[in-house]
Write a protein that holds these residues in place. Sequence first.
Motif, PDB file in Angstrom:
ATOM      1  N   PHE A 311       0.843  -1.210   0.000  1.00 60.73           N
ATOM      2  CA  PHE A 311       0.000   0.000   0.000  1.00 60.73           C
ATOM      3  C   PHE A 311       0.873   1.253   0.000  1.00 60.73           C
ATOM      4  CE2 PHE A 311      -2.636  -3.250   1.933  1.00 60.73           C
ATOM      5  CZ  PHE A 311      -3.887  -3.019   1.382  1.00 60.73           C
ATOM      6  N   GLU A 312       0.356   2.285  -0.647  1.00 58.08           N
ATOM      7  CA  GLU A 312       0.983   3.598  -0.493  1.00 58.08           C
ATOM      8  C   GLU A 312       0.173   4.354   0.548  1.00 58.08           C
ATOM      9  OE1 GLU A 312       1.317   6.080  -4.001  1.00 58.08           O
ATOM     10  OE2 GLU A 312       2.050   7.782  -2.830  1.00 58.08           O
ATOM     11  N   MET A 313       0.850   4.900   1.528  1.00 55.48           N
ATOM     12  CA  MET A 313       0.157   5.672   2.554  1.00 55.48           C
ATOM     13  C   MET A 313      -0.051   7.089   2.034  1.00 55.48           C
ATOM     14  SD  MET A 313       0.611   7.995   5.223  1.00 55.48           S
ATOM     15  CE  MET A 313       2.161   7.949   6.076  1.00 55.48           C
ATOM     16  N   VAL A 366       5.739   5.295   1.711  1.00 55.18           N
ATOM     17  CA  VAL A 366       5.360   6.612   2.254  1.00 55.18           C
ATOM     18  C   VAL A 366       6.021   7.713   1.435  1.00 55.18           C
ATOM     19  CG1 VAL A 366       5.022   5.816   4.632  1.00 55.18           C
ATOM     20  CG2 VAL A 366       7.248   6.651   3.952  1.00 55.18           C
ATOM     21  N   ASN A 367       5.287   8.817   1.301  1.00 53.56           N
ATOM     22  CA  ASN A 367       5.813   9.971   0.574  1.00 53.56           C
ATOM     23  C   ASN A 367       6.644  10.831   1.514  1.00 53.56           C
ATOM     24  OD1 ASN A 367       4.380   9.930  -2.176  1.00 53.56           O
ATOM     25  ND2 ASN A 367       2.751   9.518  -0.681  1.00 53.56           N
ATOM     26  N   ILE A 368       7.808  11.251   1.043  1.00 53.17           N
ATOM     27  CA  ILE A 368       8.694  12.068   1.871  1.00 53.17           C
ATOM     28  C   ILE A 368       8.901  13.417   1.179  1.00 53.17           C
ATOM     29  CG2 ILE A 368      11.057  12.246   2.778  1.00 53.17           C
ATOM     30  CD1 ILE A 368       9.328  10.181   4.249  1.00 53.17           C
ATOM     31  N   ILE A 398      10.352   4.381   0.576  1.00 52.79           N
ATOM     32  CA  ILE A 398      10.033   5.807   0.621  1.00 52.79           C
ATOM     33  C   ILE A 398       9.989   6.353  -0.808  1.00 52.79           C
ATOM     34  CG2 ILE A 398      10.986   6.112   2.945  1.00 52.79           C
ATOM     35  CD1 ILE A 398      13.208   7.782   1.569  1.00 52.79           C
ATOM     36  N   GLU A 399       9.045   7.267  -1.023  1.00 47.03           N
ATOM     37  CA  GLU A 399       8.886   7.863  -2.353  1.00 47.03           C
ATOM     38  C   GLU A 399       9.364   9.299  -2.283  1.00 47.03           C
ATOM     39  OE1 GLU A 399       4.915   7.348  -3.846  1.00 47.03           O
ATOM     40  OE2 GLU A 399       5.006   5.159  -3.631  1.00 47.03           O
ATOM     41  N   ILE A 400      10.357   9.615  -3.110  1.00 48.98           N
ATOM     42  CA  ILE A 400      10.809  11.013  -3.132  1.00 48.98           C
ATOM     43  C   ILE A 400      10.636  11.553  -4.545  1.00 48.98           C
ATOM     44  CG2 ILE A 400      12.447  10.611  -1.260  1.00 48.98           C
ATOM     45  CD1 ILE A 400      14.693  10.735  -3.208  1.00 48.98           C
ATOM     46  N   LEU A 428      11.591   6.793  -7.071  1.00 52.93           N
ATOM     47  CA  LEU A 428      11.517   8.157  -7.596  1.00 52.93           C
ATOM     48  C   LEU A 428      10.078   8.385  -8.046  1.00 52.93           C
ATOM     49  CD1 LEU A 428      12.944  10.728  -8.365  1.00 52.93           C
ATOM     50  CD2 LEU A 428      13.521   9.699 -10.556  1.00 52.93           C
ATOM     51  N   ASP A 429       9.383   9.286  -7.307  1.00 51.19           N
ATOM     52  CA  ASP A 429       7.943   9.512  -7.505  1.00 51.19           C
ATOM     53  C   ASP A 429       7.710  10.544  -8.616  1.00 51.19           C
ATOM     54  OD1 ASP A 429       5.305   9.208  -6.959  1.00 51.19           O
ATOM     55  OD2 ASP A 429       5.324  10.209  -5.005  1.00 51.19           O
ATOM     56  N   ASP A 430       6.508  10.551  -9.149  1.00 54.21           N
ATOM     57  CA  ASP A 430       6.099  11.559 -10.141  1.00 54.21           C
ATOM     58  C   ASP A 430       7.113  11.683 -11.267  1.00 54.21           C
ATOM     59  OD1 ASP A 430       4.034  11.969  -8.440  1.00 54.21           O
ATOM     60  OD2 ASP A 430       4.659  13.942  -7.752  1.00 54.21           O
ATOM     61  N   ILE A 449      11.010   3.453 -10.331  1.00 55.49           N
ATOM     62  CA  ILE A 449      10.476   4.762 -10.712  1.00 55.49           C
ATOM     63  C   ILE A 449       8.960   4.666 -10.835  1.00 55.49           C
ATOM     64  CG2 ILE A 449      12.507   5.802 -11.795  1.00 55.49           C
ATOM     65  CD1 ILE A 449      11.663   4.875 -14.453  1.00 55.49           C
ATOM     66  N   LYS A 450       8.282   5.756 -10.507  1.00 52.45           N
ATOM     67  CA  LYS A 450       6.825   5.783 -10.606  1.00 52.45           C
ATOM     68  C   LYS A 450       6.445   6.796 -11.676  1.00 52.45           C
ATOM     69  CE  LYS A 450       4.219   5.232  -7.028  1.00 52.45           C
ATOM     70  NZ  LYS A 450       3.513   5.478  -5.754  1.00 52.45           N
ATOM     71  N   ILE A 451       5.766   6.323 -12.713  1.00 51.33           N
ATOM     72  CA  ILE A 451       5.371   7.223 -13.794  1.00 51.33           C
ATOM     73  C   ILE A 451       4.181   8.047 -13.308  1.00 51.33           C
ATOM     74  CG2 ILE A 451       4.735   7.422 -16.216  1.00 51.33           C
ATOM     75  CD1 ILE A 451       5.626   4.579 -16.625  1.00 51.33           C
ATOM     76  N   ALA A 485       3.109   2.296 -12.433  1.00 46.45           N
ATOM     77  CA  ALA A 485       2.274   3.279 -13.129  1.00 46.45           C
ATOM     78  C   ALA A 485       1.187   3.760 -12.171  1.00 46.45           C
ATOM     79  CB  ALA A 485       1.643   2.642 -14.359  1.00 46.45           C
ATOM     80  N   GLU A 486       1.093   5.096 -12.012  1.00 46.50           N
ATOM     81  CA  GLU A 486       0.065   5.670 -11.107  1.00 46.50           C
ATOM     82  C   GLU A 486      -1.170   6.035 -11.904  1.00 46.50           C
ATOM     83  OE1 GLU A 486       2.522   8.633  -8.128  1.00 46.50           O
ATOM     84  OE2 GLU A 486       1.612   9.426  -9.935  1.00 46.50           O
ATOM     85  N   GLY A 487      -2.289   6.119 -11.225  1.00 42.46           N
ATOM     86  CA  GLY A 487      -3.489   6.717 -11.827  1.00 42.46           C
ATOM     87  C   GLY A 487      -4.178   5.827 -12.847  1.00 42.46           C
TER      88      GLY A 487
HETATM   89 CA    CA Z   1       3.581   8.987  -4.137  1.00 42.55          CA
END
Ligand code: CA
Length: 560
Positions: A311-313, A366-368, A398-400, A428-430, A449-451, A485-487
């Motif tokens: 899960f992503e918090m 978790v997002n940092i 951790i997502e940065i 690596l987020d976004d 990496i997160k697209i 892949a997000e969204g």
């Molecule tokens: Ca995130």
Amino acid sequence: MTTLDSKQDRKRSNGSERDVVALGIATAAILLFVGTGGTVMPLVVRSLLGEGNGPDQALANALLLNVALIIFGWRRHRQLTEEIAERRQAEELARQLAETDPLTGCLNRRSLTRATDELRGKAHASGKAVACVLVDIDNFKQINDLNGHTTGDAVLCEITMRLRSLLPPDALLARIGGDEFALMVPFPRNQSERIDDLAIRLIEGNFTPLAVGDISVETTMSIGISSDLEDDPYSGGKVDAQALMHRADIAMYHAKKQGKSRHFWFEPTMENELRFRNDLEKGIRRGIEEGEFVPYYEQQIDLETGELIGFEMLARWNSPNMGVVCPEIFIPIAEEIGVITQLSEQLMVQAFADARHWDPALTLAVNISPLQLRDPWFAQKLLRLMVAHSFPPSRLEIEITESCLRENVSLVSSMISSLRNQGVKVSLDDFGTGYSSLEQLRTLPFDRIKIDRSFIAELNTGNPDSRIVKAIVSLGRGLELPITAEGIENKDILGALKHMGKLMGQGYIYGKPETADQVHERLRNAKRLAANQSVEDSETTAIPESSPEASQTPFRAAKG
Ligand code: CA
Ligand code: C2E
Ligand code: CA
């Protein structure tokens, strides 16, 4: 009042008493001189000419005494005049010191109000209005921190010179805070564009780097403007210098929020925004104390197998006034008011506690915030938190975001390495929305990496083979980095992504982010609670029918 002051005052009043006595004696002496001189002097002259007897001994003595007293009085008078001149000079110096900023020689906040009143009096008499142009240096704290206060001071002096060179001769310039200047500028009532021109020149003039010693410093400035053009159309009253500055300050704050290096005129709606913003700030501080911030969780799925990986918090604020508030509203404010670390730790502690009830194979992301990464002790603090709450680092990711890399790549790089050495994963987020170069991606040891979902949205029905998404996916492959892949909102997007090979994904197709209780329920239905937890749960509650959300989820039956 200090004893020193009172002693000086006593001395001063003794001195002036003596002056009064001396003046009285001298006046009496002159009167006596005139009185006795009239009788004595002719006698003296006649005796000198041998025409008669000299004056009476006593009278002659009185006359001489008079002369002595007059000389004494005159000398005292001269002394007094000199003393007064000196005192005036000292007072003038003290006044100047009290009214000017010692570093830049500008007016200071205290003297600006009176000077503005005078300036406005003159300007109004000649049919002009006065604008208050408030200038704030955007990155001054960083300049100070990076180069030291001596350089910071030199930068302020240089900026003062630049401001002065652009100001009309009848304008006032004051330094009213560490890196804040106020300019009071008269302008013809129908030509407020002159003030816009000035603001633009001030901002553009600052783009050229300042040379201070052998370093060159880049600064930008945000500007807020108000004027007494219409006095006060809102309340019908007259604005005073204080109100002018207050309004310019609100406009300046607005300029900062709009991305800095800009200028804005004050508008009454800005005041409401500011009030709203102040309420939010207070609400956030109170919310942290009251424990109103809670973690929600979004499922992360292996797209190939449909299996739930973790899960992503995502933070939510249960605000008593506003209901559930999204992080896009409160995270930037928490960052700005310096409470992001506290907030983030509070959320992580809750998430660690929640995740202990889950199947230990499930990960927690978790997002940092980039601000948290500025702390050189971040990795140690995070580890300490995990130890304190018995959460295994191997479950944490951790997502940065890429903006972290803009600040201090070497610090971030060593932080990532030390986290990875402890077993924490870093993604690596976004990805794609920021600044990372291929070189950084190659050298920084990311795990994933997160697209960003803005790219994934392109895969919607109209465009099932977005070149960008394909390019990012093949970039990840080239770097041997797993990709999320997000969204993912619908079947079309999911289908398109599945064609691109092995990916992880998340999005509303799997349900919206859920509370800890909802996740618990979901995992119980899927038989993916921690072993001891499932037993505890089955002892205390009957297993309910699977919830509608749970039946929608495409993840496979429980592991093992
Ligand atoms: Ca995130
Ligand atoms: P993010 O890390 O990119 O998180 C994903 C955001 O996309 C979440 O918004 C999520 O609810 C939303 N989302 C997920 N699936 C879909 C979808 O299919 N369609 C659409 N339209 N949106 C989807 P949320 O929860 O509002 O979070 C927004 C951002 O706030 C996050 O973006 C993250 O950058 C930040 N954030 C959230 N929690 C925290 C936190 O605890 N600390 C920090 N520093 N930032 C956080
Ligand atoms: Ca994103």
